[in-house]
Design an enzyme around this catalytic site. Sequence first.
Site, PDB file in Angstrom:
ATOM      1  N   SER A  58       1.281  34.427  30.441  1.00 46.52           N
ATOM      2  CA  SER A  58       0.285  34.227  31.492  1.00 46.52           C
ATOM      3  C   SER A  58      -0.354  32.845  31.411  1.00 46.52           C
ATOM      4  O   SER A  58      -0.944  32.372  32.396  1.00 46.52           O
ATOM      5  CB  SER A  58      -0.800  35.304  31.415  1.00 46.52           C
ATOM      6  OG  SER A  58      -1.599  35.135  30.261  1.00 46.52           O
ATOM      7  N   ALA A  62      -8.001  38.820  26.585  1.00 45.56           N
ATOM      8  CA  ALA A  62      -6.967  39.171  25.599  1.00 45.56           C
ATOM      9  C   ALA A  62      -5.562  39.146  26.222  1.00 45.56           C
ATOM     10  O   ALA A  62      -5.389  39.549  27.368  1.00 45.56           O
ATOM     11  CB  ALA A  62      -7.262  40.557  25.025  1.00 45.56           C
ATOM     12  N   PRO A  63      -4.587  38.611  25.480  1.00 48.75           N
ATOM     13  CA  PRO A  63      -4.630  38.107  24.101  1.00 48.75           C
ATOM     14  C   PRO A  63      -5.041  36.642  23.977  1.00 48.75           C
ATOM     15  O   PRO A  63      -4.972  36.076  22.898  1.00 48.75           O
ATOM     16  CB  PRO A  63      -3.184  38.295  23.631  1.00 48.75           C
ATOM     17  CG  PRO A  63      -2.377  38.073  24.866  1.00 48.75           C
ATOM     18  CD  PRO A  63      -3.187  38.663  25.997  1.00 48.75           C
ATOM     19  N   GLY A  64      -5.423  36.006  25.082  1.00 46.53           N
ATOM     20  CA  GLY A  64      -5.965  34.654  24.970  1.00 46.53           C
ATOM     21  C   GLY A  64      -5.180  33.565  25.666  1.00 46.53           C
ATOM     22  O   GLY A  64      -5.425  32.384  25.409  1.00 46.53           O
ATOM     23  N   GLY A  65      -4.247  33.906  26.556  1.00 49.93           N
ATOM     24  CA  GLY A  65      -3.422  32.889  27.210  1.00 49.93           C
ATOM     25  C   GLY A  65      -4.218  31.897  28.030  1.00 49.93           C
ATOM     26  O   GLY A  65      -4.037  30.681  27.894  1.00 49.93           O
ATOM     27  N   ASP A 124     -13.532  40.239  26.370  1.00 53.39           N
ATOM     28  CA  ASP A 124     -12.541  41.312  26.425  1.00 53.39           C
ATOM     29  C   ASP A 124     -12.762  42.238  25.229  1.00 53.39           C
ATOM     30  O   ASP A 124     -13.032  41.760  24.126  1.00 53.39           O
ATOM     31  CB  ASP A 124     -11.117  40.742  26.389  1.00 53.39           C
ATOM     32  CG  ASP A 124     -10.093  41.731  26.939  1.00 53.39           C
ATOM     33  OD1 ASP A 124     -10.052  42.884  26.454  1.00 53.39           O
ATOM     34  OD2 ASP A 124      -9.339  41.360  27.849  1.00 53.39           O
ATOM     35  N   ASP A 146     -17.005  44.294  28.504  1.00 53.09           N
ATOM     36  CA  ASP A 146     -16.272  44.514  29.745  1.00 53.09           C
ATOM     37  C   ASP A 146     -16.411  43.270  30.620  1.00 53.09           C
ATOM     38  O   ASP A 146     -17.507  42.975  31.118  1.00 53.09           O
ATOM     39  CB  ASP A 146     -16.834  45.745  30.465  1.00 53.09           C
ATOM     40  CG  ASP A 146     -16.071  46.067  31.746  1.00 53.09           C
ATOM     41  OD1 ASP A 146     -15.225  45.258  32.169  1.00 53.09           O
ATOM     42  OD2 ASP A 146     -16.327  47.136  32.326  1.00 53.09           O
ATOM     43  N   ASP A 203      -8.102  36.988  35.035  1.00 50.90           N
ATOM     44  CA  ASP A 203      -6.777  37.533  35.347  1.00 50.90           C
ATOM     45  C   ASP A 203      -6.751  39.024  35.016  1.00 50.90           C
ATOM     46  O   ASP A 203      -5.820  39.516  34.392  1.00 50.90           O
ATOM     47  CB  ASP A 203      -5.694  36.776  34.559  1.00 50.90           C
ATOM     48  CG  ASP A 203      -4.285  37.155  34.998  1.00 50.90           C
ATOM     49  OD1 ASP A 203      -4.126  37.614  36.143  1.00 50.90           O
ATOM     50  OD2 ASP A 203      -3.346  37.009  34.192  1.00 50.90           O
ATOM     51  N   LYS A 211      -4.382  40.892  42.567  1.00 52.63           N
ATOM     52  CA  LYS A 211      -3.150  41.677  42.509  1.00 52.63           C
ATOM     53  C   LYS A 211      -2.940  42.361  43.861  1.00 52.63           C
ATOM     54  O   LYS A 211      -3.810  43.106  44.335  1.00 52.63           O
ATOM     55  CB  LYS A 211      -3.221  42.727  41.403  1.00 52.63           C
ATOM     56  CG  LYS A 211      -3.795  42.225  40.076  1.00 52.63           C
ATOM     57  CD  LYS A 211      -2.948  41.145  39.437  1.00 52.63           C
ATOM     58  CE  LYS A 211      -3.548  40.707  38.103  1.00 52.63           C
ATOM     59  NZ  LYS A 211      -2.784  39.655  37.438  1.00 52.63           N
TER      60      LYS A 211
END
Length: 361
Positions: free
Chosen positions: A195, A228-231, A247, A267, A283, A312
Amino acid sequence: MARAAVTVIDAGSAVLGYCRQGFEPELAAELGERAAAAGLPGYARTRRNDGYVLFHCEDGAALAQRLHWRGLIFARQKLQLLAELEGLDPKDRIAPMLAALQGRPRFGDLWVEHPDSDAGKPLAGLARSFGNALRPALRKAGLLSDKPQARLPRLHVCFVAGDHALLAQGDPADGAPWPLGIPRLKLLADAPSRSALKLEEALLTLLSPEEKAALLRPGMRAADLGAAPGGWTWVLTREHLHVTSVDNGPLRQHVLDTGLVEHLRADGFHWQPPQPLDWMVCDMVEQPRRVAARMATWLREGWCRNAIFNLKLPMKKRWDETRLCLDLFAEQAQRPLTLRARQLYHDREEITVFAGSARAG
């Protein structure tokens, strides 16, 4: 020598747009709506999974000028169609092209391409080799400058089959600066997820180089919602921004080790910053209207100056949902903003949106 059965479309009668395979109906709907708003209505010609759309109208040259590339969502590239050649003889594809281009002003560059589709990808080898053959022939005919010149129109030859090509021209200042409209980005080994490429592409595509330099400076502060995971956090740290990553899930340790990241287990959809930030990125997988409304709150309340977020899309009526979400965002933001959206190459069933203080280019 066998003659090609050539169909030549009247100059300037159509706009050619490249798109993601399967999103031809969305691009066709977008072009139709925007053409009607520009006073140049017409009709789209396409088939699902072709990877491109032809939009025919009375004055395609005027329409191509009025439809700015940065303002289009589902078009990777926007071009003015010059001619359509069918029944090309593999022994001589060049002569019909020269004939179709006869009398036109010189072009500043040549790109030979193919749709980014299952049917188009096998044509990549032909596109590469044919460009090497066509380029000197164009120069000999006085149709191509000796060296690339950005002030002149660019000639695009798009092979949709071995015997079927579309000839089009593009304005280098008003179009994607990459063949096929696809930036060539490499996923680095330390990227936490694929991502990351989405945010990198968004910064290249939704902002001009001047805007990026002005709006994304070292030391700025940002939030990454649903990090998460941090992209996306990782991309921002590479720009030397300080990032609050929100996150409940874990971040990769090497992202935390940059010293630029504060990880809050919360959250992301409900968290708000204690003080205004320069950037917010998001995202999260959520209903697009809900995301649009939450993003509007961030801009309306002044929690951030600029934002990049994904919406989305549903499986059906994706253009309708796109318009609805962007209109909803603009209405609820309650302040003048530059708003740009695009379906990126690294997007799938989604679009990526920039909202902020950049001036429309």
